[in-house]
Design a protein around this motif. Structure first.
Motif, PDB file in Angstrom:
ATOM      1  N   LEU A  90       0.810  -1.214   0.000  1.00 58.07           N
ATOM      2  CA  LEU A  90       0.000   0.000   0.000  1.00 58.07           C
ATOM      3  C   LEU A  90       0.844   1.266   0.000  1.00 58.07           C
ATOM      4  O   LEU A  90       0.447   2.273  -0.583  1.00 58.07           O
ATOM      5  CB  LEU A  90      -0.945  -0.004   1.202  1.00 58.07           C
ATOM      6  CG  LEU A  90      -1.836  -1.249   1.317  1.00 58.07           C
ATOM      7  CD1 LEU A  90      -2.635  -1.219   2.607  1.00 58.07           C
ATOM      8  CD2 LEU A  90      -2.744  -1.373   0.100  1.00 58.07           C
ATOM      9  N   ALA A  91       2.000   1.233   0.657  1.00 54.95           N
ATOM     10  CA  ALA A  91       2.877   2.410   0.713  1.00 54.95           C
ATOM     11  C   ALA A  91       4.244   1.992   1.235  1.00 54.95           C
ATOM     12  O   ALA A  91       4.369   0.999   1.954  1.00 54.95           O
ATOM     13  CB  ALA A  91       2.277   3.480   1.625  1.00 54.95           C
ATOM     14  N   THR A  92       5.250   2.766   0.865  1.00 50.73           N
ATOM     15  CA  THR A  92       6.601   2.584   1.408  1.00 50.73           C
ATOM     16  C   THR A  92       7.193   3.958   1.715  1.00 50.73           C
ATOM     17  O   THR A  92       6.848   4.946   1.058  1.00 50.73           O
ATOM     18  CB  THR A  92       7.539   1.855   0.413  1.00 50.73           C
ATOM     19  OG1 THR A  92       7.665   2.641  -0.766  1.00 50.73           O
ATOM     20  CG2 THR A  92       7.013   0.475   0.059  1.00 50.73           C
ATOM     21  N   THR A  93       8.061   3.991   2.706  1.00 49.74           N
ATOM     22  CA  THR A  93       8.856   5.194   2.975  1.00 49.74           C
ATOM     23  C   THR A  93      10.294   4.745   3.150  1.00 49.74           C
ATOM     24  O   THR A  93      10.557   3.731   3.804  1.00 49.74           O
ATOM     25  CB  THR A  93       8.396   5.949   4.241  1.00 49.74           C
ATOM     26  OG1 THR A  93       8.486   5.076   5.364  1.00 49.74           O
ATOM     27  CG2 THR A  93       6.971   6.451   4.095  1.00 49.74           C
ATOM     28  N   GLU A  94      11.190   5.508   2.535  1.00 49.52           N
ATOM     29  CA  GLU A  94      12.618   5.171   2.550  1.00 49.52           C
ATOM     30  C   GLU A  94      12.798   3.702   2.193  1.00 49.52           C
ATOM     31  O   GLU A  94      12.115   3.202   1.326  1.00 49.52           O
ATOM     32  CB  GLU A  94      13.243   5.577   3.881  1.00 49.52           C
ATOM     33  CG  GLU A  94      13.157   7.077   4.122  1.00 49.52           C
ATOM     34  CD  GLU A  94      13.871   7.524   5.372  1.00 49.52           C
ATOM     35  OE1 GLU A  94      14.015   6.742   6.331  1.00 49.52           O
ATOM     36  OE2 GLU A  94      14.305   8.700   5.383  1.00 49.52           O
ATOM     37  N   GLY A  95      13.742   3.006   2.811  1.00 48.29           N
ATOM     38  CA  GLY A  95      13.909   1.583   2.559  1.00 48.29           C
ATOM     39  C   GLY A  95      14.585   1.228   1.251  1.00 48.29           C
ATOM     40  O   GLY A  95      14.548   0.079   0.834  1.00 48.29           O
ATOM     41  N   SER A  96      15.220   2.207   0.596  1.00 49.40           N
ATOM     42  CA  SER A  96      15.904   1.933  -0.667  1.00 49.40           C
ATOM     43  C   SER A  96      17.289   1.347  -0.387  1.00 49.40           C
ATOM     44  O   SER A  96      17.714   1.273   0.772  1.00 49.40           O
ATOM     45  CB  SER A  96      16.052   3.224  -1.478  1.00 49.40           C
ATOM     46  OG  SER A  96      17.149   3.988  -1.014  1.00 49.40           O
ATOM     47  N   PRO A  97      18.037   0.981  -1.427  1.00 47.76           N
ATOM     48  CA  PRO A  97      19.400   0.490  -1.210  1.00 47.76           C
ATOM     49  C   PRO A  97      20.300   1.534  -0.523  1.00 47.76           C
ATOM     50  O   PRO A  97      21.356   1.175   0.002  1.00 47.76           O
ATOM     51  CB  PRO A  97      19.907   0.184  -2.622  1.00 47.76           C
ATOM     52  CG  PRO A  97      18.675  -0.097  -3.408  1.00 47.76           C
ATOM     53  CD  PRO A  97      17.636   0.829  -2.834  1.00 47.76           C
ATOM     54  N   PHE A  98      19.891   2.787  -0.500  1.00 46.79           N
ATOM     55  CA  PHE A  98      20.714   3.849   0.080  1.00 46.79           C
ATOM     56  C   PHE A  98      20.279   4.256   1.480  1.00 46.79           C
ATOM     57  O   PHE A  98      20.865   5.146   2.073  1.00 46.79           O
ATOM     58  CB  PHE A  98      20.699   5.068  -0.846  1.00 46.79           C
ATOM     59  CG  PHE A  98      21.135   4.719  -2.236  1.00 46.79           C
ATOM     60  CD1 PHE A  98      22.454   4.438  -2.528  1.00 46.79           C
ATOM     61  CD2 PHE A  98      20.199   4.618  -3.254  1.00 46.79           C
ATOM     62  CE1 PHE A  98      22.847   4.077  -3.810  1.00 46.79           C
ATOM     63  CE2 PHE A  98      20.579   4.258  -4.543  1.00 46.79           C
ATOM     64  CZ  PHE A  98      21.907   3.991  -4.820  1.00 46.79           C
ATOM     65  N   HIS A  99      19.238   3.623   2.024  1.00 46.76           N
ATOM     66  CA  HIS A  99      18.730   3.949   3.356  1.00 46.76           C
ATOM     67  C   HIS A  99      19.136   2.889   4.374  1.00 46.76           C
ATOM     68  O   HIS A  99      19.515   1.778   4.006  1.00 46.76           O
ATOM     69  CB  HIS A  99      17.197   4.061   3.346  1.00 46.76           C
ATOM     70  CG  HIS A  99      16.688   5.212   2.574  1.00 46.76           C
ATOM     71  ND1 HIS A  99      16.030   5.078   1.373  1.00 46.76           N
ATOM     72  CD2 HIS A  99      16.740   6.539   2.827  1.00 46.76           C
ATOM     73  CE1 HIS A  99      15.694   6.277   0.918  1.00 46.76           C
ATOM     74  NE2 HIS A  99      16.116   7.177   1.779  1.00 46.76           N
ATOM     75  N   THR A 100      19.012   3.242   5.638  1.00 49.75           N
ATOM     76  CA  THR A 100      19.254   2.281   6.716  1.00 49.75           C
ATOM     77  C   THR A 100      17.963   1.910   7.448  1.00 49.75           C
ATOM     78  O   THR A 100      17.958   1.011   8.264  1.00 49.75           O
ATOM     79  CB  THR A 100      20.265   2.834   7.743  1.00 49.75           C
ATOM     80  OG1 THR A 100      19.767   4.067   8.256  1.00 49.75           O
ATOM     81  CG2 THR A 100      21.633   3.043   7.094  1.00 49.75           C
ATOM     82  N   GLU A 101      16.877   2.642   7.160  1.00 53.05           N
ATOM     83  CA  GLU A 101      15.571   2.362   7.743  1.00 53.05           C
ATOM     84  C   GLU A 101      14.515   2.498   6.656  1.00 53.05           C
ATOM     85  O   GLU A 101      14.732   3.195   5.664  1.00 53.05           O
ATOM     86  CB  GLU A 101      15.226   3.352   8.856  1.00 53.05           C
ATOM     87  CG  GLU A 101      16.121   3.288  10.057  1.00 53.05           C
ATOM     88  CD  GLU A 101      15.651   4.217  11.162  1.00 53.05           C
ATOM     89  OE1 GLU A 101      14.431   4.491  11.249  1.00 53.05           O
ATOM     90  OE2 GLU A 101      16.498   4.657  11.941  1.00 53.05           O
ATOM     91  N   GLY A 102      13.396   1.878   6.878  1.00 52.89           N
ATOM     92  CA  GLY A 102      12.284   2.017   5.947  1.00 52.89           C
ATOM     93  C   GLY A 102      11.020   1.429   6.536  1.00 52.89           C
ATOM     94  O   GLY A 102      11.066   0.661   7.498  1.00 52.89           O
ATOM     95  N   THR A 103       9.889   1.811   5.959  1.00 56.14           N
ATOM     96  CA  THR A 103       8.613   1.230   6.367  1.00 56.14           C
ATOM     97  C   THR A 103       7.878   0.732   5.131  1.00 56.14           C
ATOM     98  O   THR A 103       8.058   1.252   4.022  1.00 56.14           O
ATOM     99  CB  THR A 103       7.713   2.242   7.117  1.00 56.14           C
ATOM    100  OG1 THR A 103       7.353   3.288   6.228  1.00 56.14           O
ATOM    101  CG2 THR A 103       8.406   2.789   8.353  1.00 56.14           C
TER     102      THR A 103
END
Length: 138
Positions: A90-103
């Motif tokens: 339904l949705a994502t925030t951050e969490g890419s190969p360049f992040h350290t956290e994500g939802t």
């Protein structure tokens, strides 16, 4: 709870479409490659998809391996009557190969003894030793 390492037979074979629904790839080339350790998840969403597939194929060992050590249960018992049928991201925030956290917000559809239901969750993921892991619900 007892640890359930045995994988009961499922309707999902290595050549079946992957349960995660990402792109119609066969399970072995999609989430199966993560479950076997041939590849690792590059994003939090990719890990979420592979964890959904682990529920679908009853791979408790993979679920435990991809759970953050501070919140991981000591064992996991999967209900053999629960059939995971579809995942909606339904949705994502951050969490890419360049992040350290994500939802990742998702709805996971399942049935138990023929009765359809779903689980809606907004999950938090972190990198642990360079690998994405599930931390907890937000």
């Amino acid at each position: 709870m007892s640890r359930n390492n045995a994988r009961p037979p499922t309707a999902i074979s290595p050549t079946s479409p992957c349960p995660c629904g990402l792109d119609g790839s066969p399970f072995r080339d999609c989430c199966g490659s993560l479950h076997s350790g041939r590849t690792t998840a590059s994003t939090a969403e990719r890990l979420m998809r592979s964890r959904f597939s682990a529920f679908a194929v009853r791979d408790a060992a993979y679920l435990l391996k991809t759970w953050h050590p501070t919140t991981r249960p000591s064992s996991l018992q999967l209900d053999p009557e629960q059939l995971w049928t579809r995942l909606d991201i339904l949705a994502t925030t951050e969490g890419s190969p360049f992040h350290t956290e994500g939802t990742v917000e998702f709805r996971a559809h399942f049935s138990v003894r023929g009765r359809a239901d779903s689980q809606h969750e907004h999950s938090r993921f972190l990198r642990d030793n360079g690998q994405w892991v599930y931390l907890s619900p937000v």
